[in-house]
Design a protein around this motif. Sequence first.
Motif, mmCIF file in Angstrom:
data_model
loop_
_atom_site.group_PDB
_atom_site.id
_atom_site.type_symbol
_atom_site.label_atom_id
_atom_site.label_comp_id
_atom_site.label_asym_id
_atom_site.label_seq_id
_atom_site.Cartn_x
_atom_site.Cartn_y
_atom_site.Cartn_z
ATOM 1 N N ASP A 91 -0.108 7.326 11.334
ATOM 2 C CA ASP A 91 -0.070 5.891 11.242
ATOM 3 C C ASP A 91 -1.184 5.438 10.320
ATOM 4 N N GLY A 92 -2.560 5.705 10.373
ATOM 5 C CA GLY A 92 -3.702 5.133 10.034
ATOM 6 C C GLY A 92 -3.636 5.406 8.365
ATOM 7 N N VAL A 93 -3.153 6.681 7.988
ATOM 8 C CA VAL A 93 -3.015 6.968 6.653
ATOM 9 C C VAL A 93 -2.033 5.951 6.010
ATOM 10 N N MET A 94 -0.859 5.793 6.386
ATOM 11 C CA MET A 94 0.509 5.216 5.807
ATOM 12 C C MET A 94 -0.020 3.624 5.726
ATOM 13 N N ILE A 95 -0.596 2.989 6.916
ATOM 14 C CA ILE A 95 -1.080 1.607 6.778
ATOM 15 C C ILE A 95 -2.124 1.333 5.764
ATOM 16 N N ALA A 96 -2.846 1.915 5.748
ATOM 17 C CA ALA A 96 -3.983 1.850 4.746
ATOM 18 C C ALA A 96 -3.372 1.832 3.202
ATOM 19 N N MET A 97 -2.307 2.758 3.306
ATOM 20 C CA MET A 97 -1.770 3.151 1.850
ATOM 21 C C MET A 97 -1.004 1.690 1.452
ATOM 22 N N ILE A 98 -0.219 1.407 2.482
ATOM 23 C CA ILE A 98 0.525 0.251 2.093
ATOM 24 C C ILE A 98 -0.120 -1.134 2.029
ATOM 25 N N ALA A 99 -1.223 -1.182 2.911
ATOM 26 C CA ALA A 99 -2.031 -2.343 2.717
ATOM 27 C C ALA A 99 -2.724 -2.446 1.431
ATOM 28 N N ASN A 100 -3.146 -1.297 0.592
ATOM 29 C CA ASN A 100 -3.769 -1.326 -0.409
ATOM 30 C C ASN A 100 -2.654 -1.738 -1.589
ATOM 31 N N ARG A 101 -1.300 -1.324 -1.376
ATOM 32 C CA ARG A 101 -0.329 -1.501 -2.412
ATOM 33 C C ARG A 101 0.282 -2.618 -2.458
ATOM 34 N N ILE A 102 0.307 -3.317 -1.350
ATOM 35 C CA ILE A 102 0.853 -4.923 -1.436
ATOM 36 C C ILE A 102 0.006 -5.763 -1.724
ATOM 37 N N ASP A 103 -1.375 -5.296 -1.715
ATOM 38 C CA ASP A 103 -2.332 -6.322 -2.502
ATOM 39 C C ASP A 103 -2.474 -6.305 -3.938
ATOM 40 N N GLN A 104 -1.485 -5.274 -4.661
ATOM 41 C CA GLN A 104 -1.848 -5.142 -6.117
ATOM 42 C C GLN A 104 -0.813 -6.271 -6.797
ATOM 43 N N PRO A 105 -1.308 -6.688 -7.966
ATOM 44 C CA PRO A 105 -0.722 -7.876 -8.658
ATOM 45 C C PRO A 105 0.721 -7.793 -8.785
ATOM 46 N N ASP A 106 1.546 -6.515 -8.883
ATOM 47 C CA ASP A 106 2.847 -6.356 -9.240
ATOM 48 C C ASP A 106 3.684 -6.500 -7.974
ATOM 49 N N CYS A 107 3.008 -6.877 -6.707
ATOM 50 C CA CYS A 107 3.585 -6.921 -5.645
ATOM 51 C C CYS A 107 4.030 -8.427 -5.392
ATOM 52 N N LYS A 108 3.310 -9.074 -6.217
ATOM 53 C CA LYS A 108 3.376 -10.935 -6.083
ATOM 54 C C LYS A 108 4.666 -11.461 -5.971
ATOM 55 N N ASN A 109 5.552 -10.893 -6.634
ATOM 56 C CA ASN A 109 7.017 -11.413 -6.604
ATOM 57 C C ASN A 109 7.809 -10.971 -5.342
ATOM 58 N N GLY A 110 7.092 -9.865 -4.799
ATOM 59 C CA GLY A 110 7.902 -9.319 -3.640
ATOM 60 C C GLY A 110 8.025 -7.788 -3.601
ATOM 61 N N PHE A 111 8.657 -7.290 -2.628
ATOM 62 C CA PHE A 111 8.819 -5.976 -2.555
ATOM 63 C C PHE A 111 9.884 -5.545 -1.722
ATOM 64 N N LEU A 112 10.273 -4.222 -1.838
ATOM 65 C CA LEU A 112 11.455 -3.780 -1.196
ATOM 66 C C LEU A 112 11.002 -2.541 -0.638
ATOM 67 N N LEU A 113 10.534 -2.466 0.759
ATOM 68 C CA LEU A 113 9.880 -1.419 1.401
ATOM 69 C C LEU A 113 10.906 -0.166 1.789
ATOM 70 N N ASP A 114 10.772 0.938 1.199
ATOM 71 C CA ASP A 114 11.584 2.119 1.403
ATOM 72 C C ASP A 114 10.883 3.189 2.210
ATOM 73 N N GLY A 115 10.950 3.336 3.126
ATOM 74 C CA GLY A 115 10.210 4.443 4.242
ATOM 75 C C GLY A 115 9.018 3.830 4.831
ATOM 76 N N PHE A 116 8.955 2.636 4.939
ATOM 77 C CA PHE A 116 7.832 2.034 5.603
ATOM 78 C C PHE A 116 8.495 0.748 6.265
ATOM 79 N N PRO A 117 8.132 0.221 7.682
ATOM 80 C CA PRO A 117 7.404 1.088 8.563
ATOM 81 C C PRO A 117 8.349 2.001 9.045
ATOM 82 N N ARG A 118 7.716 3.122 9.943
ATOM 83 C CA ARG A 118 8.592 4.248 10.313
ATOM 84 C C ARG A 118 8.234 4.423 11.956
#
Length: 217
Positions: free
Chosen positions: A61-88
């Motif tokens: 979990d720790g690896v996955m949570i850090a990975m998604i936390a970093n990713r949703i902080d990126q500018p290309d996520c500002k309009n929203g995101f479709l999570l595929d495979g997270f959370p599990r």
Amino acid sequence: MNVILFGPPGCGKGTQARRLEDRFNTIQLSTGDMLRAEVASGSEIGRKAKAVMDAGHLVPDGVMIAMIANRIDQPDCKNGFLLDGFPRTTAQARALDEMLAEQGLRLDHVIEITIDAAVLAERLAGRFNCARCGAVYHDKFQRPKVDGVCDVCGSSTGFTRRVDDKADTVKARLKAYDEQTAPLLPYYQAREVLRRVDGMGSIDEVTRQLEAILEQA
Ligand code: AMP
């Protein structure tokens, strides 16, 4: 618009998420794709994750949570995101709630793609991807229009099959879904954000059902 797509391996989450990106000006966040990119790059995360993924188990979990936390902080996520495979897992779902709350974001939809267990093995066994852009194909249900050429990026550099789509690994992946991920569904049902679509139809039919839900956002 922030959406979670749920469903067992092979239900069509990745295929559908890619189709919805442009239409809804949103971005697919596939933790499986992110991990495969880490494996391909030979990073430390990738080296540690590879054995776990090849066995069909879940990466910690720790690896996955850090990975998604970093990713949703990126500018290309500002309009929203479709999570595929997270959370599990429950821990990932709780961490996601915290991340969204911190950023003043909410979950607009949580959608489960339902499917008969009997068809999953056939879907996974025939699956292959464009080696360049990752577009998903199937020997029987979704062949490229021109053999050997990717419909999406036009590349003819080749296609790959996932190591974890082998029968034994598929069994372990389905077990992980039943034991660790499916128990999250009541968590979202209780919050009245969970919707279901029937994943047994054609790819177009499933897309139409998803679009009907997302249009209500
Ligand atoms: P997927 O492409 O979603 O089928 O994921 C492929 C593999 O990556 C899974 O079988 C897990 O080993 C790993 N994985 C992907 N997402 C997660 C996650 N959220 N938590 C733990 N492991 C994951």
